[in-house]
Design a protein around this motif. Structure first.
Motif, PDB file in Angstrom:
ATOM      1  N   ARG B  46       0.848  -1.200   0.000  1.00 34.25           N
ATOM      2  CA  ARG B  46       0.000   0.000   0.000  1.00 34.25           C
ATOM      3  C   ARG B  46       0.874   1.237   0.000  1.00 34.25           C
ATOM      4  NH1 ARG B  46      -5.011  -2.011   1.173  1.00 34.25           N
ATOM      5  NH2 ARG B  46      -6.091  -0.036   1.398  1.00 34.25           N
ATOM      6  N   THR B  53       5.740   3.584  -1.343  1.00 29.51           N
ATOM      7  CA  THR B  53       5.165   2.235  -1.367  1.00 29.51           C
ATOM      8  C   THR B  53       5.634   1.461  -0.141  1.00 29.51           C
ATOM      9  OG1 THR B  53       5.128   2.220  -3.765  1.00 29.51           O
ATOM     10  CG2 THR B  53       5.049   0.077  -2.662  1.00 29.51           C
ATOM     11  N   VAL B 123      -0.348   3.514   6.929  1.00 28.98           N
ATOM     12  CA  VAL B 123      -1.115   3.309   5.701  1.00 28.98           C
ATOM     13  C   VAL B 123      -2.593   3.297   6.072  1.00 28.98           C
ATOM     14  CG1 VAL B 123       0.738   1.953   4.646  1.00 28.98           C
ATOM     15  CG2 VAL B 123      -1.109   0.766   5.837  1.00 28.98           C
ATOM     16  N   SER B 126      -8.418  -1.083   4.884  1.00 23.07           N
ATOM     17  CA  SER B 126      -9.595  -1.347   4.059  1.00 23.07           C
ATOM     18  C   SER B 126     -10.282  -2.578   4.629  1.00 23.07           C
ATOM     19  CB  SER B 126      -9.194  -1.603   2.608  1.00 23.07           C
ATOM     20  OG  SER B 126      -8.470  -2.819   2.530  1.00 23.07           O
TER      21      SER B 126
END
Lengths: 156, 175
Positions: B46, B53, B123, B126
């Motif tokens: 992510r 990254t 990050v 989700s």
């Protein structure tokens, strides 16, 4: 350190703060009267009992957690700690009879730290709803609902 | 099947670590996502909040403390400065803290990160990532991943940081 920061529960729902017993703020889940709390096993029993009066189940927590798993039949309203969440809750219940059986729940984090349950409960109370229960999840949704094997479903 | 002394030692170590974890954080939490314990940590790639990254696989050889949190989670905000301190203290020994925010938007995450002066990458989470880690259905939630990329401990809910640090030090002492 966490233990030192923990809020101590006292008599009549008072909390120990700044060296004295005080009433919890309306934003705190601790401000919800104990008589208005519903235990997880009680709700689960209602849900699995044929013919039992089913409440309107409203999730006043966070979207991502709801999408992962929630109580079957519950509706996502949104975090009552935010103004948009409170507005959504107001809009959802506005047309309902004030005697409607409503159960609100969150389970995002430990009860004493939940930012949503207090505002949601007090909004419903201020709107005149007379049959509102707050699902008491002391630690969180995983520990106090899922780990006990109670009903869940996923998705939006 | 005959096992070598080294294999037996590894199995014994894994068992002791699991037992210690469960004694520390409560068996219900450890076994709630028991399918992940002692298995390879689910990989993910992510962008972090700085646009770089972040690939979990790149941290092989390090002990990773993977912390699921959110700005609305008060106990998380107690833990995070402690994790920053551990990153400073144990980083030279191979610790890497990674934070995964369960907020829906990055803006409040950036604000809190700046306020707390966090020194480790963050990050955005989700539903899919949470489910790969056995579900994130209550915060805070912290995993410890060993140098070989295996999940060794899971701490669900408000946890005494001493219990986490004890496991962390044990993993840092392992090759």
């Amino acid at each position: 350190m966490i233990a030192a920061l923990a809020i101590l529960l006292g008599p009549q729902g008072k909390v120990w703060a700044a060296g004295q017993w005080a009433s919890p703020s309306p934003e705190s889940a601790l401000s919800i009267p104990k008589a208005q709390l519903m235990q997880p096993e009680e709700l689960n029993h209602l849900l699995i009992t044929r013919g039992a009066q089913k409440p309107l189940l409203l999730d006043v927590g966070f979207r991502m957690l709801f999408d992962e798993s929630h109580i079957p039949g519950s509706e996502f309203v949104g975090p009552a700690a935010r103004s948009d969440g409170l507005s959504a809750l107001r809009d959802r219940v506005q047309p309902l009879k004030r005697s409607t059986f409503i159960v609100i729940y969150c389970g995002c984090c430990p009860w004493s730290h939940c930012p949503n349950m207090g505002p949601a409960y007090h909004l419903l109370q201020s709107m005149g709803f007379t049959h509102v229960k707050a699902l008491y999840l002391p630690e969180n949704f995983e520990v106090d609902w899922i780990d006990k094997g109670y009903l869940t479903e996923r998705g939006q | 099947m005959r096992r070598t002394g080294l294999e037996r030692g590894r199995i014994l170590f894994a068992g002791l670590l699991l037992a210690a974890c469960c004694a520390a954080c409560g068996a219900r939490s450890c076994f709630a996502a028991g399918s992940l314990l002692n298995k390879e940590a689910p990989e993910f790639v992510r962008k972090d909040l700085n646009g770089a990254t972040l690939n979990l696989a790149h941290y092989r050889g390090k002990v990773v403390l993977l912390n699921f949190w959110a700005t609305w989670c008060a106990p998380c905000q107690v833990e995070m400065p402690i994790f920053s301190a551990w990153q400073r203290r144990y980083g030279p020994q191979g610790l890497q803290v990674i934070g995964i925010s369960m907020n829906e938007e990055a803006a409040p995450v950036r604000r809190l990160s700046a306020r707390l002066k966090l020194n480790y990458p963050l990050v955005m989470g989700s539903v899919q990532l949470a489910e790969r880690y056995g579900g994130v259905l209550g915060l805070p939630l912290t995993y410890l991943i060993d140098r070989n990329g295996r999940v060794r401990a899971r701490f669900q809910g408000q946890t005494d940081p001493i219990a986490i640090e004890k496991q962390l030090r044990l993993l840092l002492s392992q090759p």
